[in-house]
Scaffold this motif. Structure first.
Motif, PDB file in Angstrom:
ATOM      1  N   ARG A  10     -18.674 -22.759 -55.395  1.00 28.79           N
ATOM      2  CA  ARG A  10     -17.843 -23.842 -55.575  1.00 28.79           C
ATOM      3  C   ARG A  10     -16.682 -23.592 -54.610  1.00 28.79           C
ATOM      4  O   ARG A  10     -16.303 -22.093 -54.375  1.00 28.79           O
ATOM      5  CB  ARG A  10     -17.296 -23.967 -56.992  1.00 28.79           C
ATOM      6  CG  ARG A  10     -18.124 -24.328 -57.954  1.00 28.79           C
ATOM      7  CD  ARG A  10     -17.716 -24.749 -59.412  1.00 28.79           C
ATOM      8  NE  ARG A  10     -16.809 -23.469 -59.796  1.00 28.79           N
ATOM      9  CZ  ARG A  10     -16.915 -22.756 -60.865  1.00 28.79           C
ATOM     10  NH1 ARG A  10     -17.907 -23.048 -61.552  1.00 28.79           N
ATOM     11  NH2 ARG A  10     -16.308 -21.645 -60.924  1.00 28.79           N
ATOM     12  N   PRO A  11     -16.000 -24.464 -54.081  1.00 25.72           N
ATOM     13  CA  PRO A  11     -14.919 -23.988 -53.052  1.00 25.72           C
ATOM     14  C   PRO A  11     -13.731 -23.084 -53.773  1.00 25.72           C
ATOM     15  O   PRO A  11     -13.156 -22.025 -53.087  1.00 25.72           O
ATOM     16  CB  PRO A  11     -14.211 -25.194 -52.743  1.00 25.72           C
ATOM     17  CG  PRO A  11     -15.235 -26.219 -53.004  1.00 25.72           C
ATOM     18  CD  PRO A  11     -16.113 -25.674 -54.080  1.00 25.72           C
ATOM     19  N   ASP A  12     -13.536 -23.091 -54.993  1.00 25.96           N
ATOM     20  CA  ASP A  12     -12.626 -22.042 -55.657  1.00 25.96           C
ATOM     21  C   ASP A  12     -13.345 -20.801 -55.832  1.00 25.96           C
ATOM     22  O   ASP A  12     -12.525 -19.761 -56.140  1.00 25.96           O
ATOM     23  CB  ASP A  12     -12.309 -22.770 -57.178  1.00 25.96           C
ATOM     24  CG  ASP A  12     -13.414 -22.620 -58.216  1.00 25.96           C
ATOM     25  OD1 ASP A  12     -14.450 -22.896 -57.957  1.00 25.96           O
ATOM     26  OD2 ASP A  12     -12.857 -22.372 -59.273  1.00 25.96           O
ATOM     27  N   ASP A  13     -14.475 -20.642 -55.579  1.00 24.13           N
ATOM     28  CA  ASP A  13     -15.143 -19.111 -55.262  1.00 24.13           C
ATOM     29  C   ASP A  13     -14.800 -18.292 -54.057  1.00 24.13           C
ATOM     30  O   ASP A  13     -14.771 -17.374 -53.888  1.00 24.13           O
ATOM     31  CB  ASP A  13     -16.630 -19.108 -55.542  1.00 24.13           C
ATOM     32  CG  ASP A  13     -17.258 -19.698 -56.675  1.00 24.13           C
ATOM     33  OD1 ASP A  13     -16.579 -19.397 -57.802  1.00 24.13           O
ATOM     34  OD2 ASP A  13     -18.063 -20.571 -56.523  1.00 24.13           O
ATOM     35  N   ALA A  14     -14.474 -19.170 -53.138  1.00 21.58           N
ATOM     36  CA  ALA A  14     -14.042 -18.746 -51.730  1.00 21.58           C
ATOM     37  C   ALA A  14     -13.051 -17.620 -51.712  1.00 21.58           C
ATOM     38  O   ALA A  14     -13.266 -16.501 -51.144  1.00 21.58           O
ATOM     39  CB  ALA A  14     -13.654 -19.829 -50.763  1.00 21.58           C
ATOM     40  N   PRO A  15     -11.786 -17.825 -52.157  1.00 24.67           N
ATOM     41  CA  PRO A  15     -11.033 -16.631 -52.112  1.00 24.67           C
ATOM     42  C   PRO A  15     -11.579 -15.445 -52.725  1.00 24.67           C
ATOM     43  O   PRO A  15     -11.310 -14.295 -52.108  1.00 24.67           O
ATOM     44  CB  PRO A  15      -9.710 -17.200 -52.878  1.00 24.67           C
ATOM     45  CG  PRO A  15      -9.659 -18.427 -52.835  1.00 24.67           C
ATOM     46  CD  PRO A  15     -11.303 -18.685 -52.988  1.00 24.67           C
ATOM     47  N   TRP A  16     -12.419 -15.407 -53.740  1.00 22.85           N
ATOM     48  CA  TRP A  16     -12.893 -14.216 -54.392  1.00 22.85           C
ATOM     49  C   TRP A  16     -13.883 -13.406 -53.457  1.00 22.85           C
ATOM     50  O   TRP A  16     -13.941 -12.264 -53.255  1.00 22.85           O
ATOM     51  CB  TRP A  16     -13.498 -14.433 -55.815  1.00 22.85           C
ATOM     52  CG  TRP A  16     -14.174 -13.511 -56.202  1.00 22.85           C
ATOM     53  CD1 TRP A  16     -13.680 -12.503 -57.045  1.00 22.85           C
ATOM     54  CD2 TRP A  16     -15.488 -13.213 -55.953  1.00 22.85           C
ATOM     55  NE1 TRP A  16     -14.833 -11.538 -57.278  1.00 22.85           N
ATOM     56  CE2 TRP A  16     -16.248 -11.895 -56.769  1.00 22.85           C
ATOM     57  CE3 TRP A  16     -16.575 -13.944 -55.501  1.00 22.85           C
ATOM     58  CZ2 TRP A  16     -17.081 -11.257 -56.979  1.00 22.85           C
ATOM     59  CZ3 TRP A  16     -17.970 -13.295 -55.546  1.00 22.85           C
ATOM     60  CH2 TRP A  16     -18.247 -11.899 -56.141  1.00 22.85           C
ATOM     61  N   GLU A  40     -13.873 -15.580 -44.222  1.00 21.00           N
ATOM     62  CA  GLU A  40     -13.340 -16.594 -44.359  1.00 21.00           C
ATOM     63  C   GLU A  40     -13.575 -17.938 -43.505  1.00 21.00           C
ATOM     64  O   GLU A  40     -13.901 -19.078 -43.835  1.00 21.00           O
ATOM     65  CB  GLU A  40     -11.697 -16.441 -44.497  1.00 21.00           C
ATOM     66  CG  GLU A  40     -10.594 -17.427 -44.949  1.00 21.00           C
ATOM     67  CD  GLU A  40      -9.455 -17.032 -44.913  1.00 21.00           C
ATOM     68  OE1 GLU A  40      -8.609 -17.582 -45.585  1.00 21.00           O
ATOM     69  OE2 GLU A  40      -8.917 -16.041 -44.141  1.00 21.00           O
ATOM     70  N   ARG A  66     -17.395 -13.461 -61.749  1.00 24.12           N
ATOM     71  CA  ARG A  66     -18.480 -13.181 -60.519  1.00 24.12           C
ATOM     72  C   ARG A  66     -19.003 -11.828 -60.310  1.00 24.12           C
ATOM     73  O   ARG A  66     -18.287 -10.640 -60.295  1.00 24.12           O
ATOM     74  CB  ARG A  66     -17.370 -13.747 -59.442  1.00 24.12           C
ATOM     75  CG  ARG A  66     -17.205 -15.261 -59.573  1.00 24.12           C
ATOM     76  CD  ARG A  66     -16.317 -15.642 -58.384  1.00 24.12           C
ATOM     77  NE  ARG A  66     -15.616 -16.837 -58.705  1.00 24.12           N
ATOM     78  CZ  ARG A  66     -14.431 -17.094 -58.984  1.00 24.12           C
ATOM     79  NH1 ARG A  66     -13.628 -16.109 -58.944  1.00 24.12           N
ATOM     80  NH2 ARG A  66     -13.828 -18.410 -58.872  1.00 24.12           N
TER      81      ARG A  66
END
Length: 160
Positions: A10-16, A40, A66
């Motif tokens: 999901r897009p909210d996984d990207a920063p992690w 990134e 995660r």
């Protein structure tokens, strides 16, 4: 390991994912601060323009924490590329990497790809052993200077 879920990215996984790649590769490989921005950009491109019928990412997690990632993207019409395969240190040695690799390869096969390719570094010995045990073939190796380090870059392929 049955309590570990492999779910869609999901897009909210990207920063992690960016943070963990940057942190782990700096600590374990000595990579400089150019690596996390590359991750990134890869994720931004994936989120902006991937074809969900032929490209997908997964996150492994236990109880909302995660533990890893793996992505399948198109290299061309018949070859998929494995990208951003990461396992947190606490999740290694339990068969999760193999499970994630099989998920990614199965998706590629089911999506009509005939082959898969990946790029890695020789220093990733556990990952390379997993690829070899899963039927991947080392197709190229060269010395490079990337991310502030002298590395041996490897190319691997498998016929699906």
């Amino acid at each position: 390991m049955n309590d570990i879920l492999i779910r869609p990215f999901r897009p909210d996984d990207a920063p992690w994912l960016v943070e963990q790649h940057g942190r782990l590769y700096q600590r374990n490989e000595g990579f400089d601060d150019t690596f996390a921005p590359l991750v990134e950009r890869i994720l931004a491109d994936f989120m902006a323009s991937h074809d969900p019928t032929r490209e997908k990412g997964w996150i492994a997690e236990r109880d909302g924490v995660r533990l890893g990632s793996i992505f399948c993207v198109a290299l061309n019409g018949h070859t998929a590329k494995l990208r951003l395969f990461l396992l947190m240190p606490e999740a290694r040695g339990q068969g999760l990497g193999k499970r994630m690799l099989n998920t990614c390869m199965g998706f590629a096969r089911d999506s009509g790809y005939r082959d898969m390719a990946l790029w890695t570094h020789e220093s990733h010995r556990a990952a390379c052993a997993l690829y070899r045990a899963s039927g991947w073939q080392l197709t190229g190796s060269k010395k490079v200077h990337s991310f502030g380090c002298d590395l041996v870059e490897q190319s691997w392929e498998i016929r699906l």
